[in-house]
Design an enzyme around this catalytic site. Structure first.
Site, mmCIF file in Angstrom:
data_model
loop_
_atom_site.group_PDB
_atom_site.id
_atom_site.type_symbol
_atom_site.label_atom_id
_atom_site.label_comp_id
_atom_site.label_asym_id
_atom_site.label_seq_id
_atom_site.Cartn_x
_atom_site.Cartn_y
_atom_site.Cartn_z
ATOM 1 N N ASP A 100 36.114 36.648 50.427
ATOM 2 C CA ASP A 100 35.033 37.014 49.509
ATOM 3 C C ASP A 100 35.192 38.454 49.010
ATOM 4 O OD1 ASP A 100 32.769 36.564 48.041
ATOM 5 O OD2 ASP A 100 31.356 36.936 49.676
ATOM 6 N N ASN B 120 30.833 26.685 43.755
ATOM 7 C CA ASN B 120 31.433 27.605 42.791
ATOM 8 C C ASN B 120 31.546 27.005 41.386
ATOM 9 O OD1 ASN B 120 33.669 29.132 45.256
ATOM 10 N ND2 ASN B 120 31.729 29.908 44.463
HETATM 11 C C1 IPE Z 1 32.163 31.641 49.362
HETATM 12 O O1 IPE Z 1 31.989 32.755 48.564
HETATM 13 C C2 IPE Z 1 33.184 30.728 48.757
HETATM 14 C C3 IPE Z 1 34.553 31.221 48.755
HETATM 15 C C4 IPE Z 1 34.996 32.330 49.304
HETATM 16 C C5 IPE Z 1 35.507 30.355 48.096
HETATM 17 P P1 IPE Z 1 30.817 32.843 47.471
HETATM 18 O O2 IPE Z 1 30.991 34.172 46.844
HETATM 19 O O3 IPE Z 1 30.854 31.660 46.596
HETATM 20 O O4 IPE Z 1 29.510 32.770 48.375
HETATM 21 P P2 IPE Z 1 28.025 33.275 48.079
HETATM 22 O O5 IPE Z 1 27.619 32.687 46.766
HETATM 23 O O6 IPE Z 1 28.070 34.776 48.028
HETATM 24 O O7 IPE Z 1 27.225 32.779 49.257
HETATM 25 C C1 IPE Z 2 35.770 35.271 46.316
HETATM 26 O O1 IPE Z 2 35.385 36.346 45.537
HETATM 27 C C2 IPE Z 2 36.558 34.239 45.536
HETATM 28 C C3 IPE Z 2 35.829 33.006 45.249
HETATM 29 C C4 IPE Z 2 34.623 32.711 45.634
HETATM 30 C C5 IPE Z 2 36.539 32.008 44.496
HETATM 31 P P1 IPE Z 2 34.105 36.287 44.606
HETATM 32 O O2 IPE Z 2 34.517 35.777 43.272
HETATM 33 O O3 IPE Z 2 33.011 35.543 45.267
HETATM 34 O O4 IPE Z 2 33.756 37.829 44.494
HETATM 35 P P2 IPE Z 2 32.311 38.499 44.617
HETATM 36 O O5 IPE Z 2 31.674 37.974 45.857
HETATM 37 O O6 IPE Z 2 31.549 38.106 43.373
HETATM 38 O O7 IPE Z 2 32.594 39.962 44.699
HETATM 39 MG MG MG Z 3 31.486 36.052 46.502
#
Ligand code: IPE
Ligand code: IPE
Ligand code: MG
Length: 259
Positions: A18, A66
């Site tokens: 994340d 997502n």
């Molecule tokens: C969790 O991260 C999913 C992945 C790392 C693929 P998100 O960024 O989607 O989670 P939330 O929305 O902050 O809980």
């Molecule tokens: C994790 O990084 C990757 C995926 C969830 C695919 P994020 O895209 O969630 O990045 P933040 O949490 O918005 O910084």
């Molecule tokens: Mg995230």
């Protein structure tokens, strides 16, 4: 790092990768640059985990939630997975990596699914490390699909309700046959599971790290393993007489393997 021989390595590490977007925003870059840098961190982590002797590494790459992101970002993430498999499959195969995919694969786009199947098929006999990519994965969705398959067996008379036990449920999950994660790492400072391995992480140790995923590297992996090694895993039992042996205490068989 503490003496590697003193405490057991986690057999299975699962990572919630994340913080790609925030990594980019902090640099004034578009989110997509964070995702690209995140792929580099995946490469380094796979290599490091293999070299450290980790047998299973599960990476949360795209959740079933997502899909709610803006369409260009979803397309970008799909494109990155395709590029990753096209570019890296040969190298992963050379490293004796077995690739496994968890998540609802049958609802994926027709340009993505064949690549996932090819990655699994090409590497199916590899033995060094299993890299499990959670893609279009959500734990509640996974559990619902497992329940549907059990319900079909009951309805068609192949199974009676009292035969539905935790090991049988585990054997219908996408992770069937894999050990439960010993260690779950989440980067970016968030401290939640976001629908990741809810069943399988019943007795996992959690390590939350403030760094964003694109900054994850071998040193951070070793730091997380080191924290894991200090933990006292009890699996509902009382603490063993020798604290040094505690981390090596094997879980009850029913918790150890997902089938
Ligand atoms: C969790 O991260 C999913 C992945 C790392 C693929 P998100 O960024 O989607 O989670 P939330 O929305 O902050 O809980
Ligand atoms: C994790 O990084 C990757 C995926 C969830 C695919 P994020 O895209 O969630 O990045 P933040 O949490 O918005 O910084
Ligand atoms: Mg995230």
């Amino acid at each position: 790092m503490s003496d590697p021989s003193a405490r057991t390595l986690p057999l299975h590490i699962a990572i919630i990768m994340d913080g790609n977007g925030r990594w980019a925003a902090r640099r004034g870059l578009p989110r997509t640059m964070g995702h690209r840098k995140g792929v580099e961190a995946v490469r380094e982590t796979v290599r490091a985990a293999g070299e450290l002797g980790i047998r299973y590494l599960t990476l949360y790459a795209f959740s079933s939630e997502n899909w709610s992101r803006p369409e260009p970002e979803v397309n970008d993430l799909m494109g990155l997975l395709k590029v990753f498999i096209r570019r890296d499959l040969a190298e992963l195969h050379r490293q004796n990596v077995r690739v496994r995919i968890i998540g609802d694969r049958w609802n994926l786009r027709s340009d993505v699914l064949p690549l996932l199947l090819e990655a699994e098929e090409t590497t199916r006999n590899n033995t060094a490390i299993t890299v499990c990519i959670a893609f279009n994965y959500g734990s509640r969705d996974e559990i619902a699909r497992a329940m549907q398959s059990l319900a079909v067996d009951v309805a068609e008379g192949r199974l009676s309700p009292e035969q539905i036990t935790p090991p049988l449920i585990a054997s219908r999950l996408d992770t069937a046959g894999m050990p439960d994660p010993d260690l779950v790492i989440r980067t970016s400072g968030e401290e939640r599971l976001s629908n990741f391995l809810l069943w399988q992480s019943a007795y996992s140790e959690f390590v939350f790290m403030p760094e964003y995923w694109p900054d994850f590297d071998r040193a951070m992996l070793m730091r997380a393993i080191d924290i894991y090694r200090q933990r006292d895993r009890r699996f509902g039992n009382v603490a063993p007489a020798s604290a040094a042996a505690s981390s090596a205490t094997p879980p009850p068989a029913s918790l150890a393997v997902g089938s």
